[in-house]
Design a protein around this motif. Structure first.
Motif, PDB file in Angstrom:
ATOM      1  N   LEU A 113       7.373 -18.570  83.854  1.00 10.00           N
ATOM      2  CA  LEU A 113       6.159 -19.256  84.286  1.00 10.00           C
ATOM      3  C   LEU A 113       4.904 -18.505  83.855  1.00 10.00           C
ATOM      4  CD1 LEU A 113       7.142 -20.460  87.886  1.00 10.00           C
ATOM      5  CD2 LEU A 113       7.198 -21.736  85.741  1.00 10.00           C
ATOM      6  N   ARG A 114       4.980 -17.187  83.816  1.00  5.76           N
ATOM      7  CA  ARG A 114       3.819 -16.404  83.394  1.00  5.76           C
ATOM      8  C   ARG A 114       3.545 -16.547  81.896  1.00  5.76           C
ATOM      9  NH1 ARG A 114       1.884 -13.358  87.369  1.00  5.76           N
ATOM     10  NH2 ARG A 114       3.254 -12.679  89.074  1.00  5.76           N
ATOM     11  N   GLU A 115       4.540 -17.029  81.157  1.00  2.00           N
ATOM     12  CA  GLU A 115       4.352 -17.237  79.728  1.00  2.00           C
ATOM     13  C   GLU A 115       3.568 -18.509  79.416  1.00  2.00           C
ATOM     14  OE1 GLU A 115       5.204 -15.257  77.144  1.00  2.00           O
ATOM     15  OE2 GLU A 115       5.731 -13.764  78.665  1.00  2.00           O
ATOM     16  N   VAL A 116       3.363 -19.365  80.408  1.00  2.35           N
ATOM     17  CA  VAL A 116       2.582 -20.591  80.191  1.00  2.35           C
ATOM     18  C   VAL A 116       1.132 -20.199  79.930  1.00  2.35           C
ATOM     19  CG1 VAL A 116       1.788 -22.753  81.220  1.00  2.35           C
ATOM     20  CG2 VAL A 116       4.110 -21.931  81.674  1.00  2.35           C
ATOM     21  N   THR A 130      -3.952 -31.295  91.383  1.00  2.00           N
ATOM     22  CA  THR A 130      -3.634 -30.582  92.610  1.00  2.00           C
ATOM     23  C   THR A 130      -2.663 -29.440  92.304  1.00  2.00           C
ATOM     24  OG1 THR A 130      -1.738 -32.007  93.117  1.00  2.00           O
ATOM     25  CG2 THR A 130      -3.900 -32.714  93.927  1.00  2.00           C
ATOM     26  N   ARG A 131      -2.475 -28.565  93.290  1.00  2.33           N
ATOM     27  CA  ARG A 131      -1.543 -27.453  93.093  1.00  2.33           C
ATOM     28  C   ARG A 131      -0.144 -27.970  92.785  1.00  2.33           C
ATOM     29  NH1 ARG A 131      -4.286 -25.344  97.799  1.00  2.33           N
ATOM     30  NH2 ARG A 131      -5.638 -23.581  97.262  1.00  2.33           N
ATOM     31  N   GLY A 136       4.337 -28.796  89.083  1.00  2.71           N
ATOM     32  CA  GLY A 136       5.371 -29.703  88.589  1.00  2.71           C
ATOM     33  C   GLY A 136       5.154 -30.204  87.181  1.00  2.71           C
ATOM     34  N   LYS A 137       3.895 -30.503  86.837  1.00 10.63           N
ATOM     35  CA  LYS A 137       3.627 -31.144  85.550  1.00 10.63           C
ATOM     36  C   LYS A 137       3.092 -30.193  84.483  1.00 10.63           C
ATOM     37  CE  LYS A 137       2.805 -35.701  87.548  1.00 10.63           C
ATOM     38  NZ  LYS A 137       1.892 -36.879  87.621  1.00 10.63           N
ATOM     39  N   VAL A 138       2.733 -28.990  84.897  1.00  7.79           N
ATOM     40  CA  VAL A 138       2.220 -28.023  83.913  1.00  7.79           C
ATOM     41  C   VAL A 138       3.153 -26.819  83.819  1.00  7.79           C
ATOM     42  CG1 VAL A 138       0.295 -26.528  83.251  1.00  7.79           C
ATOM     43  CG2 VAL A 138      -0.156 -28.751  84.299  1.00  7.79           C
ATOM     44  N   LEU A 139       3.255 -26.048  84.901  1.00 10.21           N
ATOM     45  CA  LEU A 139       4.041 -24.814  84.851  1.00 10.21           C
ATOM     46  C   LEU A 139       5.521 -25.085  84.538  1.00 10.21           C
ATOM     47  CD1 LEU A 139       2.573 -22.779  87.858  1.00 10.21           C
ATOM     48  CD2 LEU A 139       2.286 -22.305  85.428  1.00 10.21           C
TER      49      LEU A 139
END
Length: 218
Positions: A113-116, A130-131, A136-139
């Protein structure tokens, strides 16, 4: 033992190993994913920045990863008995397998996830996401190849853990190797067990690599 008896024994052992690894991998995927997401979100500067919570979670994960599995296997015996009513057999082995693998996979999830890229997250924030949408849709969406590759590594580690579970009567191929290959000096059974484990691991790795490549192309 005749080769027909060995084949029947290995077939049963493979089924038990697949059951242990399959169920514990499913539980690990859920638990490790949730824990990894929390590690990222609660980090300093994260979407739910909470350094104290993050430190506690990190400490728990580090302790879980530091314990050798054979020690963990014995240490959680009371918890295993409370959950499944016994400490012997394939179902009982699922409990320590899951407990041992969740911290391992959580760190892999955190790393993926930190590589995003940060600018992708910033763009989502700027558009009013939203968070929950960011997670869900980005990370998770951007990190899918890394998450799946990490899960493949974790499943292979679970195969190794399941073999060690045979030391305490956990069943599966590890139990066969201990009872027949070691205690009864059946060298042929030991070699056959190793071959089956190697083929099983290679199959998992191949399927995992194929799935990762398909996701990466998308």
């Amino acid at each position: 033992m005749s080769w027909s008896e060995v084949a029947e024994l290995l077939g049963q052992g493979l089924q038990e190993t697949a059951w242990m690894v399959g169920v514990s991998a499913l539980l690990t995927a859920v638990g490790g994913l949730l824990l990894g997401i929390l590690l990222v979100l609660t980090a300093r500067g994260g979407l739910l920045s909470a350094p104290v919570v993050n430190s506690v979670l990190g400490l728990i994960v580090n302790i879980g990863r530091s314990l050798p599995f054979i020690i963990l296997l014995v240490a959680v015996i009371p918890f295993t008995r409370a959950v499944v009513g016994t400490t012997i057999g394939t179902t009982a082995a699922i409990v320590p397998l899951t407990i041992g693998a969740i911290p391992f996979y959580a760190r892999i999830v955190e790393s993926a996830l930190r590589e995003v890229p940060g600018d992708v997250i910033a763009a989502a924030v700027a558009m009013g996401a939203t968070r929950r949408q960011i997670v869900g849709k980005v990370l998770l969406r951007e990190a899918r190849p890394g998450l799946l590759a990490g899960l493949t590594i974790t499943v292979i580690a679970l195969v190794g853990y399941s073999a060690m579970a045979g030391v305490v009567g956990g069943g599966g191929l590890g139990d066969i190797a201990i009872r027949y290959g070691y205690q009864r000096f059946e060298t042929e059974v030991m070699v056959a067990t190793v071959v089956v484990l190697v083929v099983f691991v290679q199959l998992i790795q191949t399927l995992g690599d194929l799935a990762v490549r398909r996701l990466a192309h998308r």
